[in-house]
Write a protein that holds these residues in place. Structure first.
Motif, short mmCIF file in Angstrom:
data_model
loop_
_atom_site.label_atom_id
_atom_site.label_comp_id
_atom_site.label_asym_id
_atom_site.label_seq_id
_atom_site.Cartn_x
_atom_site.Cartn_y
_atom_site.Cartn_z
N UNK A 149 0.87 -1.18 0.00
CA UNK A 149 0.00 0.00 0.00
C UNK A 149 0.91 1.23 0.00
N UNK A 150 0.69 2.12 -0.95
CA UNK A 150 1.57 3.27 -1.10
C UNK A 150 1.39 4.31 -0.01
N UNK A 151 0.16 4.73 0.22
CA UNK A 151 -0.10 5.78 1.21
C UNK A 151 -1.31 5.39 2.05
N UNK A 152 -1.09 4.72 3.19
CA UNK A 152 -2.20 4.25 4.02
C UNK A 152 -3.11 5.36 4.55
N UNK A 153 -2.53 6.55 4.76
CA UNK A 153 -3.33 7.67 5.26
C UNK A 153 -4.22 8.22 4.15
N UNK A 154 -3.63 8.45 2.98
CA UNK A 154 -4.40 8.95 1.85
C UNK A 154 -5.49 7.95 1.44
N UNK A 155 -5.20 6.67 1.59
CA UNK A 155 -6.18 5.63 1.26
C UNK A 155 -7.24 5.46 2.35
N UNK A 156 -7.09 6.25 3.44
CA UNK A 156 -8.04 6.23 4.56
C UNK A 156 -8.10 4.87 5.27
N UNK A 157 -6.95 4.19 5.29
CA UNK A 157 -6.86 2.93 6.02
C UNK A 157 -6.55 3.20 7.49
N UNK A 158 -5.69 4.20 7.72
CA UNK A 158 -5.34 4.61 9.08
C UNK A 158 -5.27 6.14 9.13
N UNK A 159 -5.41 6.68 10.33
CA UNK A 159 -5.28 8.13 10.52
C UNK A 159 -3.88 8.52 10.96
N UNK A 160 -3.19 7.56 11.57
CA UNK A 160 -1.89 7.84 12.15
C UNK A 160 -0.97 6.64 11.92
N UNK A 169 -3.41 -2.43 10.65
CA UNK A 169 -2.09 -1.82 10.51
C UNK A 169 -1.41 -2.53 9.33
N UNK A 170 -0.13 -2.28 9.15
CA UNK A 170 0.56 -2.96 8.04
C UNK A 170 1.84 -2.26 7.65
N UNK A 171 2.20 -2.42 6.38
CA UNK A 171 3.44 -1.84 5.87
C UNK A 171 3.20 -1.17 4.53
N UNK A 172 3.66 0.06 4.42
CA UNK A 172 3.63 0.75 3.13
C UNK A 172 4.81 0.28 2.30
N UNK A 173 4.61 0.17 1.00
CA UNK A 173 5.72 -0.26 0.13
C UNK A 173 6.40 0.92 -0.53
N UNK A 174 6.11 2.12 -0.05
CA UNK A 174 6.70 3.31 -0.66
C UNK A 174 7.30 4.22 0.39
N UNK A 175 8.57 4.50 0.18
CA UNK A 175 9.23 5.55 0.92
C UNK A 175 9.40 6.69 -0.07
N UNK A 176 8.73 7.82 0.13
CA UNK A 176 8.82 8.92 -0.84
C UNK A 176 10.25 9.27 -1.22
N UNK A 177 11.18 8.98 -0.31
CA UNK A 177 12.59 9.25 -0.58
C UNK A 177 13.09 8.44 -1.78
N UNK A 178 12.52 7.24 -1.97
CA UNK A 178 12.94 6.39 -3.09
C UNK A 178 12.59 7.05 -4.43
N UNK A 179 11.41 7.65 -4.52
CA UNK A 179 10.99 8.31 -5.75
C UNK A 179 11.88 9.51 -6.03
N UNK A 180 12.12 10.31 -5.00
CA UNK A 180 12.97 11.50 -5.16
C UNK A 180 14.37 11.11 -5.60
#
Length: 361
Positions: A149-160, A169-180
């Motif tokens: 899941x790229x952005x759990x907050x934007x996807x409204x899965x979690x608030x924090x 809960x879970x794990x995001x597969x995206x660290x924005x730093x990787x894209x940059x």
């Protein structure tokens, strides 16, 4: 004499009663649990439907909802199951696994989630954003973990991210730093690149979020991001072809629909000598030139360790922090570089920290 016979008769009746009670504990007790069914032996009933309906403390029932089969998501699932196995939770032994695949059809996500909600599981794993959203909406009686899941907050899965709360809960597969960092790599090593083409399914939230990150990073170098939208996998090749002559490089996000048909983009890139960058290692192994990334197997293993904390260590899933990949490295495919007409310099190679694993030949 009659008195002795009376005593013996009373003792005999008492023994019969004791034996009958003992047999009822081993036999009819199991039958009562099966609705008073008297067919079969007590042993058959206690080892059959009773245990299947009510797993013992050391057995587990897990449901998985995955949006589509492709290398990254499959590797995520394999890593998850490997972590469970290493903790002694093994499919076919003490783990009953209910694997569901939506085959890329968004409507199937809801159907699968509703089916899962109708049963009782010790844990539910959702792989990718759409199934995670569907499961989160439908399943309230089981702990949920998400992966890829790229952005759990934007996807409204979690608030924090630090304190998700609830049953997910879970794990995001995206660290924005990787894209940059990947956009930095393109700008630094491909001076002729003034525009980057992106094949994208605009209906997939994670793809949109990543595209926005990439666009912002490229804008800092004056490089334009040109999008070609698709609504199904059959449109991916045509979309890639529409970018030929309009862009100097190609890039894709963790876009499930696009990744499923990525071989067609690789074909277009090879035929036209257009540098092709991806957001995942598996696509690089398949024929893209480079990414800043990690192994999805490791990502899945990380989520599997969270599952072990819930299943065996008694932790509440809502107390587990949402994690992001922290082992980022430049991953490069030398064979793909040759196919794409890219000259790989020593300076490029020197940017790879773990060349033994991440310099693919």
């Amino acid at each position: 004499m009659k008195k002795k016979l009376g005593v013996l008769l009373a003792m005999s009746l008492l023994l019969v009663g004791v034996v009958a009670c003992g047999n009822n504990t081993n036999g009819n007790g199991g039958n009562e649990a099966n609705g008073g069914n008297t067919g079969g032996t007590g042993t058959e009933n206690s080892a059959g439907a009773g245990n299947a309906a009510e797993p013992t403390k050391d057995s587990y029932k897990i449901a998985i909802s995955q949006i589509v089969e492709h290398p990254s998501l499959d590797a995520t699932r394999k890593g998850f199951l490997a972590a469970l196995k290493d903790a002694g939770i093994v499919e076919g032994d003490n783990l009953e696994l209910d694997y569901n695949n939506a085959q890329g059809d968004p409507t199937n996500n809801t159907t699968i989630a509703q089916k899962i909600a109708g049963e009782k599981y010790d844990l539910v794993l959702a792989i990718a954003t759409p199934p995670a959203q569907a499961v989160a909406q439908q399943v309230k009686n089981s702990p949920i973990l998400f992966a890829a899941v790229t952005d759990p907050v934007d996807a409204k899965l979690v608030d924090n991210l630090d304190h998700p709360g609830g049953n997910i809960s879970g794990a995001s597969d995206t660290n924005p730093e990787a894209i940059t960092k990947l956009m930095d790599f393109i700008a630094a090593n491909f001076k002729d690149v003034k525009s980057v083409g992106l094949v994208i399914n605009q209906g997939e939230p994670n793809a949109v979020v990543m595209a926005n990150h990439a666009e912002k990073a490229l804008d800092a170098y004056g490089i334009k991001l040109v999008k070609a939208s698709v609504t199904n996998t059959s449109e991916v090749k045509q979309a890639a072809e529409s970018l030929v002559g309009r862009v100097d490089a190609l890039y894709i996000t963790l876009d499930n629909m696009v990744v499923e048909a990525v071989s067609t983009i690789i074909q277009v890139a090879n035929e036209n000598d257009i540098p092709f960058f991806s957001s995942d290692r598996d696509t690089v192994e398949k024929g893209a030139f480079a990414t800043i990334g990690f192994k999805y197997y490791d990502h899945g293993y990380q989520v599997g360790q969270m599952a072990v904390d819930v299943l065996k260590n008694g932790k509440k899933v809502g107390d587990l922090k949402v994690t992001v990949p922290d082992k980022l490295d430049l991953i490069m495919n030398l064979k793909a570089a040759a196919e794409l007409g890219i000259e790989v310099t020593d300076a490029m190679k020197d940017q790879i920290t773990d060349q033994a694993n991440n310099l693919i030949e």
